[in-house]
Design a protein around this motif. Sequence first.
Motif, mmCIF file in Angstrom:
data_model
loop_
_atom_site.group_PDB
_atom_site.id
_atom_site.type_symbol
_atom_site.label_atom_id
_atom_site.label_comp_id
_atom_site.label_asym_id
_atom_site.label_seq_id
_atom_site.Cartn_x
_atom_site.Cartn_y
_atom_site.Cartn_z
ATOM 1 N N TYR A 1 31.150 40.769 75.607
ATOM 2 C CA TYR A 1 31.384 42.206 75.647
ATOM 3 C C TYR A 1 32.566 42.514 76.563
ATOM 4 C CZ TYR A 1 27.216 43.710 73.106
ATOM 5 O OH TYR A 1 26.282 43.949 72.146
ATOM 6 N N ALA A 2 32.613 41.857 77.706
ATOM 7 C CA ALA A 2 33.713 42.084 78.647
ATOM 8 C C ALA A 2 35.049 41.712 78.021
ATOM 9 C CB ALA A 2 33.486 41.280 79.927
ATOM 10 N N GLY B 1 40.172 43.342 75.591
ATOM 11 C CA GLY B 1 41.063 43.214 74.455
ATOM 12 C C GLY B 1 41.455 44.550 73.854
ATOM 13 N N GLY B 2 41.059 45.639 74.436
ATOM 14 C CA GLY B 2 41.464 46.954 73.968
ATOM 15 C C GLY B 2 40.340 47.784 73.377
ATOM 16 N N ASN B 3 39.125 47.273 73.345
ATOM 17 C CA ASN B 3 38.026 48.018 72.747
ATOM 18 C C ASN B 3 37.280 48.799 73.827
ATOM 19 O OD1 ASN B 3 35.969 48.997 71.239
ATOM 20 N ND2 ASN B 3 35.337 47.049 70.393
ATOM 21 N N LYS B 4 37.839 49.937 74.209
ATOM 22 C CA LYS B 4 37.254 50.753 75.278
ATOM 23 C C LYS B 4 36.004 51.499 74.811
ATOM 24 C CE LYS B 4 41.031 50.235 77.878
ATOM 25 N NZ LYS B 4 41.183 49.687 79.141
ATOM 26 N N TRP C 1 29.973 53.488 74.865
ATOM 27 C CA TRP C 1 28.652 53.208 74.290
ATOM 28 C C TRP C 1 27.638 52.929 75.398
ATOM 29 C CZ3 TRP C 1 25.750 54.102 70.406
ATOM 30 C CH2 TRP C 1 24.659 53.311 70.123
ATOM 31 N N TYR C 2 28.029 52.117 76.372
ATOM 32 C CA TYR C 2 27.142 51.856 77.512
ATOM 33 C C TYR C 2 26.810 53.146 78.253
ATOM 34 C CZ TYR C 2 28.185 46.832 77.134
ATOM 35 O OH TYR C 2 28.306 45.536 76.710
ATOM 36 N N GLY D 1 35.606 46.865 86.691
ATOM 37 C CA GLY D 1 36.655 47.747 86.200
ATOM 38 C C GLY D 1 36.959 47.517 84.729
ATOM 39 N N ILE D 2 35.946 47.264 83.941
ATOM 40 C CA ILE D 2 36.115 46.984 82.511
ATOM 41 C C ILE D 2 35.972 48.287 81.729
ATOM 42 C CG2 ILE D 2 35.180 45.760 80.514
ATOM 43 C CD1 ILE D 2 34.144 43.661 82.538
#
Length: 96
Positions: free
Chosen positions: A35-36, A41-44, A49-50, A72-73
């Motif tokens: 997930y991290a 990779g650009g999927n903010k 969602w979290y 900081g993800i």
Amino acid sequence: MKSAERGNICEQNNLECYQHEIGTIEDETKELHWYAISVEGGNKKIFRWYLILAEEENTNGQNKLGYCYLLGIGTTQDDEKTFHWYIMSTKGLKGK
């Protein structure tokens, strides 16, 4: 798995198989790792969602949101929010 290792964000995101034991054994460390990577990779959207899950009192979402704040993800690193969401995630577990 191979396409996730090559950087395919969608496949990295689909590796929740580790959480639900789909074709493998449950492994939260690997789940969080993928997930991290997908977020980096650009999927903010994962962070958002979290956040939605956490606000709905989902303990898994709260824990993962704390993890995002810790590193900081998908957001700014924030120790106070990390602590808050980790504490919230443990409160929900007490009732189980």
